[in-house]
Structures are given as C-alpha cells and as structure tokens.
Design an enzyme around this catalytic site. Structure first.
Site, PDB file in Angstrom:
ATOM      1  N   ARG A 108     -41.102 -14.407 -58.402  1.00 43.26           N
ATOM      2  CA  ARG A 108     -41.110 -13.115 -57.721  1.00 43.26           C
ATOM      3  C   ARG A 108     -41.748 -12.031 -58.595  1.00 43.26           C
ATOM      4  NH1 ARG A 108     -39.079 -10.398 -53.078  1.00 43.26           N
ATOM      5  NH2 ARG A 108     -38.357 -12.357 -52.175  1.00 43.26           N
ATOM      6  N   GLU A 128     -33.029  -4.341 -51.834  1.00 50.12           N
ATOM      7  CA  GLU A 128     -33.740  -4.329 -53.105  1.00 50.12           C
ATOM      8  C   GLU A 128     -34.892  -3.334 -53.207  1.00 50.12           C
ATOM      9  OE1 GLU A 128     -34.133  -8.618 -52.489  1.00 50.12           O
ATOM     10  OE2 GLU A 128     -33.811  -8.839 -54.630  1.00 50.12           O
TER      11      GLU A 128
END
Lengths: 531, 844
Positions: free
Chosen positions: B370, B782
């Site tokens: 990520r 997030e």
C-alpha cells in the site's frame, strides 16, 4: 476503614494502603464507568471529581483527579463523584448532554473522563460565575484528558455548549444535608482494621508527623501521590506502609513575612496559583504547563522538590529565586538553601526521619540588587499589580523568565527548563549592565541546578552579543546533559544556548514578549509559550 | 455545487485580521449569538441532510442522515461496557504475559517455578503447553505464540501466568527466571535491506521506460527521508475475557477488529474445530489497526488457560506491556530519484520504500504494497518504478495502522513536490497542481497510475484543490507570510496545501466481502448483525441507518447487537476503511430481501399492486394520491408472520471489478479513490523548535455522506491523529532495542491544546461516488489521516524561509521540536553555502 460519599451515597470500606481510588471503584464498589487507560495519571480516562471537606461551612468544591494514582484512603471525608453519578434519571447533566449533542464521543473510552472534567468545569462556573470560557480556561480544564478519536473539536464545542443545555443537576445535589454530612465524616481514616503487615498514619500536626516518621522509618511519605503512586502501578513496588502528609496543618499553610512566604510543603499547585499569579506571573505561567488539572489538584510543591527529579518543573524556578527549605524532624527544624538540597541523581540532603516542612519564596522586591539605581529604565517598571497606585517605580523590576521545552505543550514533562532572573542597572557611564543574575536549569544534568559560571559572566556585563556568546560558551563547558526518550544531549545543549539567545533578545527588546502582540516583528517566542 | 459547511471559530477570518491571535471565546459567543448553534452542520439537501442542533429534540424523521453515535448516551453515562467492564465470576482468573527483556538472543533458560509457587497463581503456560498450532502468524508464519529457542524483540511473549487477581498475576510474572544469551539486535531497517534481511520478498511496480525518462529529464533530484512509526494508543488496551463452554469450546469476548481470524487462531491453538469457538465484540475503546491481527495472541493465551482450568480468564495488558508487546505503524526509509521539466512536471521517477517490519511478516506484505500504491499520492509520476522492501528488524512486528502504509508512501512524493519547487524557485502549490493526475499532457496520458489503474475522478481532485486554494485564501496568505518572514528574525511562519488520493479496497482481493444477518421480530423491531466491528468510527450507527432507510423505519426500531462469529461467519477485519462499504452493502442486501418478501406477501395477501409499493415512515405504502393505502409496519409484520413469511435474512456483498497481479505489478486494486486536501499554517520558533499549528482548512470527499456528523468526526480525528504521527509522537528505542517511549508519559499524542484554533473542515458535497458504493458514499476511516501532511510541509516551508526558500530542508518525522530546531540550525549553518547543498542535482 474509610468513610466517604460516592455520588451522594455514604460508603464505608476497608482498603489496603496501596489501593487506588480506581481499584476501589472498579473492584469492591463495582462502579466500572470510570476507565483505566494508562494507570499512570497521563491520559485522564479515569478522571473523577473529588470534593474535600475543608474547615468551616464552605460549600463543597469539586476538583478533578486521576483515580488511578489517587490513594483510596485519601477519600476519607470526601465526596467522590463519578460518571455514574451525574444523570438525574434520564436527564443528562449538561456535561453529558452537550457531549451527545456535539458528537463528542466516538469510541467512548475516554468519554467518562472528559465528562468528569466538563462536569467540574460546569460546576465551578456555576459556583463562581465569570467571563465566557476562553481558550486558556478550556485548555486548563481539558488538557489532561487524551482522546484518540475525535481530534477534540467536538469536545471543545461540547464545553462551550454546556451552558446552553437544560441545567439538570445530579440527584444528590438536591440533598441539602449532603455537604454537612461530608464535613461530618472527618479526614482521618480509622486504621485499626488494616492487615497486620501494613501501616498507614495520617498525622494532623508536625510533631505527630515527625514522631511517626521516626517510629516507622520504613514508611513512605505520601502527599499528592502523583509520582509516588507510579511505583505501584508501573513498577509493582509495594506501598504498604505510608505516612500521609495531607492533613498536617503546618504543611498546609502559607506564612507571610515581610521578606516573603513560607509555603507549606503539602499545598497543591492549585492552591499556590493565586500567590504565584499575584507575585510571580512567570511561575503562574509555568504552573499552566505543569502536568494537567488533575495533577495540579493533587500534586504538591514539597513533593516536586523532595522527588528530586532532574526534570521537575518547580526546582529550577525556585533555585533562581534563592528559595530555601525548612526541614523538619523529631530533633527540630533546620533551614537549608535549596541550592544545597539536590546532591546527585534522586539523592537529597534529607536525613532519615526528616521531611520538607516549608519552602521559602522571597518577595520579588526583596530580590533587588542593592546597587540598583531606581531612577531610570521606565520600560521595566513594576507591573501595576506589584505596586498598585504607585506613580514612580522605586527600583528597576526584577525580571524572571521560566522557559520550558517539551515535545508537547500540555501535560508533558520538561525536556529542559531554563529559568533566568535579572535586573538592568545603569552605570555612571550611561551604559546598561545586567545584575542580580540567576541561571538555573532542569533537564541539563542529574539534578536541577544553577550554573554559576554562566551567572558570573553575565553579572555586571553589558547585555550585548559578546556577553551572551561568552555565556553560551560557558554553558556548553559547564553542562553535559543526557540522551533520553525526551531529547538528545545535542538538542538539549543547543536549545539551552538558544534560550540564552532568547533571553538576550528579550532584554534587547525591552518589553520583549510582553509587548503588543500585534507587533509581530518584535516576537522572540511564540505567544502560546510566552508570559 | 452544494456544500456542507461546518462553522468553526474564526473560519471567516479576513486577510486583515488573521494575524491577530484568535479570541476563541469571543468568536464562539458571537457565533452563538448569531446562530444559536455551535459546531453544527448546514446542508441544503432537504431530506438527506439533517442539521445537528445541540440540545434540540431528536430528529423526528426516520432517515435523516446526521445521527448521533448509537452508543452516545451510554458513553457519557459510563454504561457502555468494554472488555474489562464485563462482569466475571469471583473465581475468574487474571492472566498476565511474561515478556522478553532482550531484543535478540537464544533463550537458554525459562525457569517458572517461582511463578508457579507464587501465592494465588493457578496456572502458568509456555509454548510446550500448546496442544495445536504454536505459530499464530495471521497471514504468513513467523509469530510464535510464545518464543521458544530464540527471542526476536523486547516484549515478545515467553509465558503467561494466571492468578486470582490482576495484581497477583503481575507480581508473579516478575518472579520468572529468564536467561537469554544475547545476540546483536538488528535495529536499522536500511542496513537490514542492504543485507537482504527481509520478512517478505521485494515487490516492484513499473510503468514505461523510467530509466530513460530519468536520463533525459532536464532536471533530476534525489533525496532520502525517514518517516517515523506510530503507536496506536487506543485508550482501551488489549483485553479479552474467555469463558469456557460446554464440550471443548470457548466463548471469547475481545477488543478486536478481526473476530473471525481470532476464532480461527484460537481453534488452531486449542486444536478444536472452528465451530467450538465463538468470538464476540460489542465495541472497542479504539482500534486504529492495532487490533486487526494483534488482538489475537492474548485471546489464544487466555483460551488455553481457560480450557486447562475450566475457569473464566481475563487477560488485559498493562499499558507498558501493551506498548512493548504489540507492533506499531511501520517506520519507513524512503528514497526518490526524480526527473522533471522546467515547469516542475514529473517525467520519470524511481522510488524505493523500505518498511521496517519488525521481526515477522504479520501484515507487512500488504502494508508495504500500500505504501507503493500511494507513492504517487495525487500525482502522475510519468514513467516510473516503485520498489518496496520489507526489512526484518528486532522489534515488535509492525502492523496495520490507519492508512496501512499509504501515509508513509505518500510522504516521499510530498517531500519531492516541495523539493522540486525549491529547486526551480516555484511555489510548492504550483508544482503540486501541475503534477495532479489529468487526462493528457503533451500528448501523453497522465491519468494512469504506475500500477496501471486509471484515476477516473481526477477532475474532482483538481476541483477540490482549487476550491480549497480559494477558500483558504492561499495566495494572499502566501504573500503576507513571505513578507512577515522577511522581517521576523526568530518566528517564522509556514503554509502548505497538500492533497490526498487514497485507494479504497483491501488489496488482498478475497477480503473484499461481507455478511449480515437481519431479523424482524413480531413486534416489528429489527435486529441487525454484521461482520464489522465498532471501534468508535460509527460503523454500527451507519449500518443501522442503512437498514432503517431500506425498510422505511425510524432508527429506534433498528437495533444492532455485538459482532459475533456465530451470527455472521468468515468475516473480514474491520479495516481498510471498508467497514461501511462492505457491511453496509451486506446489511442492505439482507434488508432488501426482507422488503421484497414483504412486498410479495402484501401483494398476494391484500391483493395490492406490487408495482408502486414502498416502505416509508414506518408504513407500507401502496398507490398514489387519493388512492394511497398505508399499513403500519407492525401490523404488516404480524400479518406476515401469521402468513408464515420468513422474517430473517442473511445478506452478502463482494466488491466488483477489482484485481491486481503481483507478478506484473499491474491491475485495478482499488474500487475507487477518496480525495481530500488540506491547508495548514504554522508558526515556528526557530530558536527553540517549538511551533503551533494556527489554522487548518480541509475539504474532503466522502461522496454522498452516510452520516455527515460521523464523517466529519472521522475527518477531524484522522487529521489530528495524523498530525500527532508527524509531529509529537516519537518512538524511541535504545541501542539494546528496548522501546523507551512506552507510555503516555513519554509518548505524546495530541492533546486538547493542539487543536488548531482555526479549523475549517468541510465535506465536499454534490459529488457522489462514481462507483456504485453504498448510496454512492465513500469510505472515510483512513483517507483523512493523510491530510495532516500539510502540517509537516508547512513546517518545512517555515524553515525554508530561513534561507529565503532556496533550500528544501531535511525534516524527518516525527518533526518534534528537537527535529525542527536541529533542522533550523542546519539551515542557519548552510545559509551561506551552496543553495542546492541539500539536494544534489545529479543531472550533469
């Protein structure tokens, strides 16, 4: 056995000396609304409100405390209020209703603690109406509660919204006899039911205190417990023999003399606020950076000194003010300059059986250099509160600055703390000299200390770049600070020298940081840290 | 364009008064006086947006979107129960874990006799006592439940002790005799990477001829950066309570983001079938990723003790143990080599990110992936290569934390944007805007990421930036700040605008699924259960809203129960911001099944026209105008029950379209992107390194918000948590590998006074998700975390003013006052030297 009130209900329980209020609540009393976040007094999740019965018929005043590091026996004769005790049936207290309305809770774990801080803020404002809430008051009330979810904006809104909520009061507040009943309990717990291998003494005068210390050398002294209690919650040290200082009347008074004040060692930071605010604004400001409201409500001046931490906040300031101590033992009382108290890391001049009884703080006007001529330097004239109504200053003002550096502005321990005292003197040639210099630091050595070599360079010198550069050199030579979690040695030394530079700029700027805030070019430090 | 506006103190500060210290109280009182409201939401969508009015009666209409947290009243009265609050019988045991005091070494002796003999101790377990799996690595092996031959970090579990009280267990654990033959600990991830000490293989993504692009670019720069980790500091620490059940099983109550995985691991450790283990979580006191994989070990230990003793076992880690034993956000060491033109537009990039994974893989494969997926943030890199290493070090195994590597990856390109701007003498915002994803530039497509995914909503990103640029008055403030800095020798101000583009979906494809279980009882009350967990993010509130909306009911009619593995099985962790996206869709699926059944029933039973049926306002409505027929929900349900209609349904959802090929490093790993941008202004004391964040403006994209109040809470909370990561939250290990900042006394998360005095936060409105997500909303957990990068960039901006913006200063994170001061000192010394000393222009 202790007797106290919990949310208006009388309680009678037996507790071992090392029991905390939090353990008592969550264990035997089954009140689990109060949460444990850290068990070290740093997060505020366990915040409760405690009203202590003082002398007289004063209405009870509710103050926040961290239940995790408050000894349970100190509840004797108090009214303990927890998150369970606020709502009146289905009617939420404004502290609760505003948190709901403003979306002030997310995970909810810190919420009971915040609610209790908001509750005491609300009740305090009810008892003592004042100006609208400002940022300083909010930070002071809420800076000791950590929230990891919201980012605090909704909680700020909730604090401001409380006054707009229906003013529902807790059920217990309707009992007119409650205050009297609390006062009636007395502050001395019964100790006849303690386990045989434990010991607790709660003396009420100095003679009884020193007797108990002499008879029980194994016992630890406890006042606010804000540091001592970590020994049990963090390091699992047994604290089964305690002598509590909080009811010793001599340790709880301020004795005013023409030269200054003898401050009882068991007075809390909060109790010192008025004195500091009136006479030592720099110390009052430093107090706002010391711990949190929860800590300031319990922690004591004597504890901060006796603890002898190199990073305690008060000792450097007191060193710069030539403070002295009265040390008490069964053989009597002796005086000792604070300068002679700190021997090495965590070791002090206290003898066995001896404790700090009082701390002498001189009046600002008594610190003036005798050679100072009173005729010039108007810009440094005393502040109005120091000399009310006097048109002409009698001497140049003694200046004091206490600058604390830490990772976080609120509720953090010093990485380093520099305290600087000076006066400016006009010499016949027309130049200006620094006089009456004190330079003290915390966090720069194993003990809080003055730095005489730096003081000597500055004393009698012109406040110019050369002087301060020489002072910085001397500082670098004098101190070898530590590397630790709060900062590296290199940072500490660099920053300490830069504080001398800041000092020079303050002197050079005259009013310095006290000047008009809008005149930003004059700034030598951030307003949030300035005083 | 419609906007959702939150009024914040001083939010309308004009260009002339913004230097004044904001007078919070007066601002607030004024706001109160004018509007009678504080912190409310204003919206202009008549049905979907409901203003929050503090103290106002609860909203009457059922499906208004802004709703308080379903547990809000329980939170404020102390009635919300967390694990340690659950009642346990008097004979319940309290377990404590014995931790390694050494970072790396051979375990020579573990003598627990004194622990066993300690008064009050009932059981002690070590690896030898485990009947089933001893390795409880969640994805890959490498996490022994208890260390055996070797220890790999300070804080690694060696044994567990159960006693009659928490204090007794803690004291007993201290009696262990532990002898470890120490080996040198490896604590430097860069050195580990150089030595090829990896927990997982290196992965590379590349697109185009990056090497040629770098070689041919008019300008190239290179730089390195350290991005610090972060302790989760959930206020409720790791905790579980295990109740032995009939047969061989256990019920596990745990503060846990991933109940199904814990169920699996407990069963495997005990060597019993999964169906013998039930895992339940009602709520967590914060998770943030720290309870995704790392809540399981404690449940495994407590379950083992519970089976051995037949007693309930509570295991709650003391804060310092929790901080030492569990992993954190990965620290990253990043490097870039970039080629760009005279305008600052990227032509080629070679980016390397090294994640400090700690001793084991845990989730590091996906975390570093990520980081790689986000090394572009919002910018087209041109021809690019991104390499990700997973370094093995002797610390706790670093793990999921809000953003999951994304923030650390973005930091390198945000550093680069500032560096390019300084190199070319441009404003960083200009460089950022020029590099945003766009359709084409000079005939080349600029809308495809280095891993091959098209950024379909890139015009939205540009719009967010430009709107924020205007609303924050960026350019006028820039000018004013530059002038201020010229005349202010000590105090320097900084300003920065940074964007966020964050990919939504688990990058492990199979995790993108969810289930729900919905019951309608005969009084009409509705119980919804789903696989997601509540950690404060408001997931349960949103899911209840979805069900209420689908069934046309008031929210009070819908209740949610604890997440349980025996109700909804085989669930994914509540992570990757996906909780509402996945579980909301599953709940919607269940509700719509019930709805369709009710329509079928009503059409047949009452002979009504099924075509126009709808559920609204607590009624079944058929027909139109004067021929409308209404039947109360409760009556309908009773009739349906008597008509033997099933009033229970399971829902299921899996995210469409996503795929990623790790062999080629190309694919569409994300269903969509969430966007946002922030502007931060800071004021720095360059003598002390102290600073204040004075004003923050945020515009964030949540598509069509499911609940604007909750989403705002996520945006603001994420920003402040991110600010802590980049500023005051410092993890410090000593040379022996022992974490020195192991509690809130030394590890400083933001506190009340760190809230910027001016904090203007808006949710972008009028831009539904381009993908068919739940009601066209976007995930919000997030993405806002990374809005905080503007604080760090603003600090660099303030520092750069010391050298007239000729040098882009190194400023690793967290940018503590110490780092800021040392950066200022370095700049002062570099002041007269070559302006480009900090970044080597490697082009000949």
């Amino acid at each position: 056995m202790i007797e106290f009130f919990l949310n208006g209900e009388r309680q009678r329980v037996t507790v071992a000396p090392d029991t905390s209020v939090l353990e008592l609540l969550r264990g035997p009393l089954g009140q689990r609304g109060t949460k444990e976040g850290c068990a070290s007094g740093d997060c505020g999740a366990c915040t409760v409100a405690i009203a202590e019965a003082e002398t007289g018929d004063q209405p009870l005043e509710y103050r926040t405390a961290n239940a995790c590091i408050t000894p349970a026996h100190q509840l004797q004769g108090c009214h303990l209020v927890t998150v369970e005790g606020l709502a009146h049936g289905n009617d939420l207290h404004p502290a609760q209703a505003s948190m709901v309305a403003c979306h002030g809770s997310q995970c909810g774990f810190c919420t009971p603690g915040f609610v209790m801080s908001l509750f005491t803020l609300h009740e305090d404002r009810r008892a003592h109406p004042g100006p609208p809430l400002d940022a300083e008051r909010l930070e002071s009330a809420l800076g000791g509660n950590l929230c990891r979810c919201t980012g605090y904006r909704p909680i700020r809104d909730a604090a401001l919204d409380m006054s707009r909520q229906p003013d529902h009061r807790p059920a217990w507040s309707e009992d007119p006899a409650l205050d009297t009943a609390v006062h009636g309990l007395g502050r001395i717990p019964a100790t006849d039911d303690l386990e045989p291998d434990t010991f607790l003494a709660v003396p009420t005068d100095l003679a009884a205190l020193t007797r108990a210390m002499s008879a029980h050398p194994e016992a630890r002294l406890v006042a606010g417990a804000t540091d001592l209690w970590l020994e049990t919650t963090q390091r699992l040290a047994p604290l089964n023999a305690l002598i509590d200082l909080r009811q010793v009347k001599e340790l709880r008074t301020i004795e005013e003399t023409p030269d200054g004040w003898w401050i009882g060692a068991a007075l809390t930071y909060r109790e010192l606020e008025p004195l500091f605010a009136r006479h030592y604004p720099a110390l009052a400001h430093l107090l706002t950076r010391l711990g949190s409201a929860q800590i300031r409500h319990r922690g004591t001046l004597g504890g901060n000194i006796a603890n002898a931490s190199p990073i305690g906040d008060m000792p450097p300031a007191l060193l710069a003010l030539d403070a002295k101590l009265r040390l008490a033992s069964e053989s009597g009382i002796r005086e000792l300059p604070l300068d002679a108290f700190f021997l090495e890391y965590k070791r002090t001049a206290l003898q066995p059986g001896e404790c700090i009884a009082d701390v002498f703080l001189p009046r600002p006007e008594m610190l003036g250099s005798l050679s100072t001529r009173p005729d010039t330097l108007g810009s440094l004239s005393p502040r109005p509160e120091d000399a009310p109504g006097e048109a002409t200053p009698t001497s140049p003002r003694v200046e004091l600055r206490a600058w604390k550096l830490s990772k976080r502005r609120e509720d953090d321990i010093s990485t380093l703390l520099g305290v600087f005292r000076w006066q400016l003197e006009n010499v016949p040639s027309g130049e200006i000299r620094l006089v009456n210099i004190r330079v003290a630091f915390g966090g720069m050595a194993a003990v809080p200390l003055r730095v005489p070599t730096v003081e000597r360079i500055l004393e009698g010198s012109a406040p110019d770049i050369d002087t301060f550069e020489a002072a910085k050199d001397a500082l670098r030579n004098a101190l070898t600070p530590m590397n630790d979690a709060r900062g590296s040695a290199a940072y500490r030394l660099t920053a300490a020298c830069n504080l001398l530079e800041r000092w020079r700029l303050v002197v050079e700027g005259g009013e310095g940081s006290e000047g008009d805030p809008s005149d930003t070019t004059e700034e030598v430090m951030l307003h949030a840290y300035a005083h | 364009m419609r906007t959702l506006t939150k009024r914040v103190f001083g939010s309308r500060a004009s260009a002339t008064d913004r230097n004044a210290a904001p007078d919070l109280a007066r601002e607030v009182e004024r706001e109160l006086g004018q509007t009678g409201e504080v912190g409310r939401l204003e919206g202009d969508e008549p049905i979907a947006r409901d203003p929050v009015r503090p103290g106002a009666p609860k909203a009457k209409a059922p499906n208004r979107h802004t709703r308080q947290h379903e547990s809000a009243i329980k939170h404020v009265t102390g009635r919300a129960e967390y694990i340690d609050d659950l009642p346990a019988p008097d004979d319940a045991l309290h377990a404590i874990v014995g931790l390694s005091p050494v970072a790396h070494g051979r375990l020579e002796r573990l003598d627990l006799e004194a622990v066993r003999r300690f008064p009050g101790v009932v059981d002690v377990i070590t690896a030898a006592d485990i009947p089933g799996h001893r390795d409880i690595g969640p994805v890959f092996p490498g996490d022994p439940m208890f260390a055996e031959a070797t220890v790999s970090y300070v804080g690694q579990p060696l044994f567990a002790v159960a006693a009659t009280s928490y204090q007794v267990a803690r004291r007993a654990a201290q009696a262990a005799v532990i002898e470890i033959d120490p080996l040198p600990p490896r604590l430097d991830p860069v050195a580990a990477a150089e030595a090829s000490e990896f927990v997982r293989p290196t992965h590379t993504q590349s697109r185009g001829d990056w090497s040629a692009a770098l070689a041919n670019a008019p300008h190239t720069l290179e730089a390195t950066q350290f991005v610090g980790g972060q302790e989760h500091f959930y206020l409720e620490g790791q905790a579980c309570l295990v109740v032995p059940s009939e047969d061989e099983g256990v019920t596990v109550y745990t503060s846990n983001q991933h109940p199904s995985e814990t169920q699996k691991l407990v069963a495997e450790v005990l060597s019993i079938p999964f169906h013998a283990v039930t895992v339940e979580n009602r709520r967590m006191g914060g998770g943030f990723g720290g309870k995704e994989t790392q809540a399981a070990p404690w449940a495994c230990m407590a379950a083992l003790i519970s089976r051995r003793t037949g007693r309930e076992v509570k295991l709650r880690l003391p804060r310092a143990d929790d901080t030492r034993a569990t992993g954190k956000r990965h620290p990253f060491s990043n490097r870039y080599r970039l080629g760009f033109d005279d305008e600052g537009i990227l032509l080629g990039a070679d980016i390397t990110v090294i994640g400090d994974c700690g001793h084991s893989p845990d989730l590091s494969e996906a975390v570093v992936d990520r980081a790689m997926f986000h090394a572009d943030n919002a910018y087209s890199l041109g021809d690019a290569r991104v390499v990700g290493h997973r370094a093995r070090t002797h610390t706790a195994s670093n793990t999921a934390f809000r953003g999951f590597g994304g923030p650390q990856g973005m930091m390198i390109i945000e550093r680069a944007m500032d560096d390019i701007a300084r190199h070319l003498g441009l404003d960083p915002l200009s460089v950022r805007k020029r590099n945003l994803y766009r359709s084409v530039q000079d005939g080349k497509p600029r809308n495809v990421t280095h891993y091959g995914q098209e950024v379909d909503q890139h015009p939205l990103m540009r719009e967010i930036l430009e709107r924020l640029e205007r609303s924050s008055d960026y350019w006028a403030r820039r000018e004013e700040i530059t002038a201020f800095n010229r005349r202010s020798p000590v105090i320097k101000r900084g300003l920065a605008l940074t964007p966020v583009k964050f990919g939504i979906s688990f990058t492990a494809q199979h995790l993108n699924q969810a289930g729900a279980l919905l019951h309608v009882y005969t009084d009409g009350s509705v119980m919804i259960n789903h696989g997601g967990t509540e950690m404060g993010q408001g997931l349960h509130t949103k899911v209840c809203q979805v069900v209420a909306r689908e069934l046309g009911l008031d929210l009070v009619t819908v209740r949610i129960s604890a997440t349980r593995t025996d109700k909804v099985p085989n669930t994914s962790p509540t992570a990757a911001s996906s909780g509402a996206d996945l579980n909301g869709m599953a709940a919607r699926d269940a509700a719509s099944q019930i709805r369709e059944r009710l329509y079928d029933f009503a059409a047949e039973h009452y002979q009504l026209d099924r075509g126009g049926m709808r559920l609204e306002g607590g009624e079944l409505v058929t027909g139109v105008g004067n021929v409308t027929r209404r039947m109360p929900w409760g009556e309908l349900i009773q009739a349906a029950y008597l008509g033997r209609v099933s009033l229970s349904a399971t829902g299921f959802y899996s995210t469409p379209l996503i795929h990623y090929d790790r062999d080629t490093g190309q694919g569409r790993p994300f269903y969509y992107f969430a966007f946002g941008a922030s502007v931060s202004e800071v004021r720095v004391d360059t003598l002390s390194g102290e600073y204040r964040v004075e004003r923050v403006d945020i515009l964030h994209d949540v598509g069509d918000s499911l609940n604007p109040a909750i989403d705002l809470g996520q945006v603001e909370g994420g920003f402040i948590q991110g600010m802590g990561w980049l500023t005051s939250e410092e993890l410090k290990w000593n040379d022996d590998g022992r974490l020195m900042t192991d509690g809130p006394a030394t590890y400083k998360i933001p506190t009340f006074g760190d809230l910027p005095p001016v904090f203007n936060v808006e949710l972008l409105e009028g831009h539904p998700n381009s993908q068919a997500s739940i009601y066209r909303s976007k995930a919000v957990g997030e993405p806002p975390f990374m809005l905080s990068m503007s604080v760090w960039s603003a600090l660099r901006d303030a520092l750069a003013s010391l050298v007239d913006y000729r040098i882009s200063p190194d400023l690793d994170t967290p940018a503590t006052p110490e780092r800021v001061l040392m950066a200022a000192e370095a700049l002062k010394h570099a002041g007269d030297e070559n302006a480009s000393a900090q970044q080597r222009d490697v082009h000949p």
